[in-house]
Design an enzyme around this catalytic site. Sequence first.
Site, PDB file in Angstrom:
ATOM      1  N   GLU A  96      20.043   7.262 -27.499  1.00 58.65           N
ATOM      2  CA  GLU A  96      20.823   5.942 -27.433  1.00 58.65           C
ATOM      3  C   GLU A  96      20.053   5.035 -27.084  1.00 58.65           C
ATOM      4  O   GLU A  96      19.030   5.348 -26.219  1.00 58.65           O
ATOM      5  CB  GLU A  96      22.067   6.268 -26.297  1.00 58.65           C
ATOM      6  CG  GLU A  96      21.809   6.709 -25.177  1.00 58.65           C
ATOM      7  CD  GLU A  96      21.234   5.948 -24.109  1.00 58.65           C
ATOM      8  OE1 GLU A  96      21.316   4.457 -24.299  1.00 58.65           O
ATOM      9  OE2 GLU A  96      20.691   6.310 -23.224  1.00 58.65           O
ATOM     10  N   LYS A 134      12.512   7.713 -27.470  1.00 53.91           N
ATOM     11  CA  LYS A 134      13.350   6.946 -26.207  1.00 53.91           C
ATOM     12  C   LYS A 134      12.875   6.782 -24.928  1.00 53.91           C
ATOM     13  O   LYS A 134      12.772   5.763 -24.495  1.00 53.91           O
ATOM     14  CB  LYS A 134      14.643   8.086 -26.162  1.00 53.91           C
ATOM     15  CG  LYS A 134      15.441   7.962 -24.799  1.00 53.91           C
ATOM     16  CD  LYS A 134      16.064   6.407 -24.889  1.00 53.91           C
ATOM     17  CE  LYS A 134      17.079   6.324 -23.859  1.00 53.91           C
ATOM     18  NZ  LYS A 134      17.755   5.111 -23.832  1.00 53.91           N
ATOM     19  N   CYS A 176      18.257   4.854 -16.828  1.00 56.03           N
ATOM     20  CA  CYS A 176      17.047   5.475 -17.634  1.00 56.03           C
ATOM     21  C   CYS A 176      15.816   4.913 -17.077  1.00 56.03           C
ATOM     22  O   CYS A 176      14.846   5.877 -17.284  1.00 56.03           O
ATOM     23  CB  CYS A 176      17.441   4.648 -18.844  1.00 56.03           C
ATOM     24  SG  CYS A 176      19.090   5.446 -19.833  1.00 56.03           S
TER      25      CYS A 176
END
Length: 473
Positions: A162, A221, A277
């Site tokens: 994501e 990512k 994150c």
Amino acid sequence: MQITNICCIGAGYVGGPTMAIIAKQCPEIKVTVVDLNEARIAAWNDQDMDNMPVYEPGLSDVVAQARGRNLFFSTDVDKAIDEAQMIFISVNTPTKTYGSGKGMGADLKWIELCARQIARVSKSNKIIVEKSTLPVRTAEAIKDILQYAGNDIEFQVLSNPEFLAEGTAVEDLLNPDRVLIGGDSSPEGKRAIESLVEIYNNWIPRERILTTNVWSSELSKLVANAFLAQRISSINAISELCEKTEADVNEVARAIGMDSRIGPKFLKASVGFGGSCFQKDILNLVYISRSFGLTEVADYWEQVIIMNDHQKKRFALNIVRKLYNTVSGKKIAFLGWAFKKDTNDTRESAAIYVADYLLNEQAELRVYDPKVVERQVYADLDYLGSRTAEQNRASIGVGADPYEVCKGAHAIAVLTEWDEFKDYDWERIYDGMLKPAKIFDGRNLLDADKLRAIGFIVQSIGTKSLKKQLVAV
């Protein structure tokens, strides 16, 4: 394979919104989000949309539209796995707090538990999609667990990281810069990739759906978040230099941001980045680099974290220094606790660490955040283990009225960039504070000149605290 039934394990900040959008855009697909946390699932099913566990602008409308039609939230994990053709894994992968890799590596125990449960329950072929942020080559571990389950079922493992920014997750999902899907180059792997491509292609142009091998997808990512965090730490490093030279970091950022090679995004100086994150992914990148003996690479990326930690501590130290080198017994009001506006997520929020430092200096803190509930503030501080739960509750209070929170305060610290803070009656707040009334704007959100005209002493990030006249020496 034509996908008609999807299961997502994990009903958090990624799983919930992502599945809600897929359900909205693909009404022919049944989407079931499962989680062992009964309270969280109950909140997703609550008729009062204000009680949803994840706050994102526009999300409640999407959930209301699809829930009960083709979007379901359940604690029956085995049933959802059994029925699904495609299973998204969207569980938490926190930084390890024990053993090898402590403080840097990702804790993958929940990923492994998911893989073993999928292997145990499955009676038909499945496509497994990594949605959690994972270290490169995690798919290999998942494949091993599934392959040796001994039930002769074919599993394909895809990586579909994501790239959501909390606070804009719904828009990011509806109109993403890109969707990244990694998988095997075998015929079976390519068919699995195409099955996921077809789902996203219901609303996303095919040219924005990138396909790679699974390892490139996993690493991309981590690298994307590392690059973004690097920009924040870079401008924050310059903010400290600006304060010493009386340059204005906002003007510097605007000047360099107009260079097309640099661009303006992620050049806003602040008290530091937070969220689930950036720090976790950079530490993961550092750990991977060190495990391959790439010391210089690891040191380079670790400096991004060091700079971010320095910025948070520097902000807290500045409050102490400007309050005459002691905050003991002094009331300091915090406006904002979430790590950024338009979310109720507090993971790695700068406010937590600034509060922890000030509490160590025996300050009395009062907190207001429009979306963060009282129990979350206490949970965040308790997690650090710096003090007992009783000590935290004795030294910090959480209020529902910002004017009451600021009343009688020696200083205000702005820790989250909520838009509503700009529109407060600041003259009323000034009248209720102890004088001199000081504001420490950790987000460069407020109009400092307007506040100074009222009487506040304002310290913004990367700018001088008071208008001074340069003296030749």
